[in-house]
Design an enzyme around this catalytic site. Sequence first.
Site, PDB file in Angstrom:
ATOM      1  N   TRP A 102       0.818  -1.218   0.000  1.00  0.00           N
ATOM      2  CA  TRP A 102       0.000   0.000   0.000  1.00  0.00           C
ATOM      3  C   TRP A 102       0.841   1.252   0.000  1.00  0.00           C
ATOM      4  CZ3 TRP A 102      -4.451  -0.193  -2.007  1.00  0.00           C
ATOM      5  CH2 TRP A 102      -5.227  -1.352  -1.889  1.00  0.00           C
ATOM      6  N   ASP A 177      -1.656   6.460   6.203  1.00  0.00           N
ATOM      7  CA  ASP A 177      -2.786   5.715   5.635  1.00  0.00           C
ATOM      8  C   ASP A 177      -3.156   4.681   6.689  1.00  0.00           C
ATOM      9  OD1 ASP A 177      -4.475   3.955   4.379  1.00  0.00           O
ATOM     10  OD2 ASP A 177      -3.159   3.560   2.654  1.00  0.00           O
ATOM     11  N   LYS A 201     -12.905  -1.368   5.668  1.00  0.00           N
ATOM     12  CA  LYS A 201     -12.239  -2.358   6.490  1.00  0.00           C
ATOM     13  C   LYS A 201     -12.854  -2.374   7.887  1.00  0.00           C
ATOM     14  CE  LYS A 201      -9.572  -2.457   2.867  1.00  0.00           C
ATOM     15  NZ  LYS A 201      -8.353  -1.716   2.653  1.00  0.00           N
TER      16      LYS A 201
HETATM   17  C1  LIG Z   1      -7.893  -1.160   1.287  1.00  0.00           C
HETATM   18  C2  LIG Z   1      -6.797  -0.195   1.401  1.00  0.00           C
HETATM   19  C3  LIG Z   1      -6.664   0.871   0.509  1.00  0.00           C
HETATM   20  C4  LIG Z   1      -7.521   0.941  -0.752  1.00  0.00           C
HETATM   21  O1  LIG Z   1      -8.510   1.776  -0.726  1.00  0.00           O
HETATM   22  P1  LIG Z   1      -9.564   1.873  -1.926  1.00  0.00           P
HETATM   23  O2  LIG Z   1     -10.795   2.205  -1.171  1.00  0.00           O
HETATM   24  O3  LIG Z   1      -9.629   0.565  -2.655  1.00  0.00           O
HETATM   25  O4  LIG Z   1      -9.097   2.971  -2.789  1.00  0.00           O
HETATM   26  C5  LIG Z   1      -5.657   1.789   0.720  1.00  0.00           C
HETATM   27  N1  LIG Z   1      -4.787   1.638   1.740  1.00  0.00           N
HETATM   28  C6  LIG Z   1      -4.866   0.605   2.597  1.00  0.00           C
HETATM   29  C7  LIG Z   1      -3.889   0.482   3.701  1.00  0.00           C
HETATM   30  C8  LIG Z   1      -5.875  -0.333   2.447  1.00  0.00           C
HETATM   31  O5  LIG Z   1      -5.960  -1.365   3.295  1.00  0.00           O
END
Ligand SMILES: *Cc1c(COP(=O)(O)O)cnc(C)c1O
Length: 370
Positions: A102, A177, A201
């Site tokens: 990521w 993030d 999530k």
């Molecule tokens: C799932 C996830 C994303 C992806 O996000 P989208 O909604 O598919 O754009 C980004 N960063 C992390 C750490 C994730 O787990």
Amino acid sequence: MNQRPYNFSAGPATIPVEVLEQAAADMLNWQGSGMGVMEMSHRGKEFISIYEQAEADFRELLAIPMDFEILFMQGGGLGQNAIVPLNLSRGGTVDFVVTGSWSQKSCHEAEKYAAEVNLAASGESSDFTTVPDPASWQLSRGASYLHLCSNETIHGVEFQKLPDLKALGSDAPLVIDFSSHVASRTVDWSRVGLAFAGAQKNLGPAGLTVAVVREDLLGQALLACPSAFNYQIVADHQSMYNTPPTWGIYIAGLTFDWLKRQREGDLTGIAAIEQRNITKAQLLYDTIDQSQFYVNKVAPHYRSRMNIPFFLRDESRNDAFLAGAKERGLLQLKGHKSVGGMRASLYNAMPLEGVQALVAYLQEFERQSA
Ligand SMILES: *Cc1c(COP(=O)(O)O)cnc(C)c1O
């Protein structure tokens, strides 16, 4: 309701049953309004009350200081990979710490918008099983910000403590993030400038993205930044510059309410759920570590509580393992294609009983395979 299967998906992921039941009950008629939430104007008093409660609850749960704006946006985590540099890079250098897929993706996207991207550290040489010691990070002078992913959903690498950039000699604001562990643990906001998360999530359905932005970082967007993604404009309009993801905000609001009701001993809210998450993860890691049959390769100090990748030492048994799991109501355990093996995601809504059922199955499958 009959016992539901346990869903270990990495995202979109399991949602608390109480939240789903409340949403189902409200579907045609929210609190006597005669409308379902999807049918309401985002500017009507009904939805405004949902929005204000959700925002206040999120701030309370995560103890977000008042000098941070909470923005409810669209575009997902990947959208933020562009939105962050568009808003914060200021034509300068941005630092990246890459600890898995990521942050790597975020880094490549930032290269399109930032004048310069400096790879301050990378865990790639360890196959992303650990994080380079912060003391070794090559931080650039005067960076506009430093980006890291505080929980790598695919590699199962989590920062147990956010770095103190000041102590490392950098004045750059820290961007995290935290998509896949938001609301699973407390956050040290004194170390954060901006945090973003897709909701799918730990907060609710896909389509909602939460950004928590320190006020002094607003108002610096590049001219090319779309207005709907300009943090200052979004903040000035209480996340209603354009139509916000109303359904996502409503479900996240129900999830926040569920979180506020959680208890573990004397603990409540995030402290309670964090304690439960520690117990759940420990149970699974202990089972894996004590077996000769399964393995997790992540350095113990950086093991994620939320996403636990593991491998069968005999990979020819993978399909049989997954088929047996499904038969027992243990769903979506297949690992990400880039890593292989298995992955169990133990988000807030996964009860301890689900992890106990998984552990019992791991032991049973190992015995059968002996
Ligand atoms: C799932 C996830 C994303 C992806 O996000 P989208 O909604 O598919 O754009 C980004 N960063 C992390 C750490 C994730 O787990």
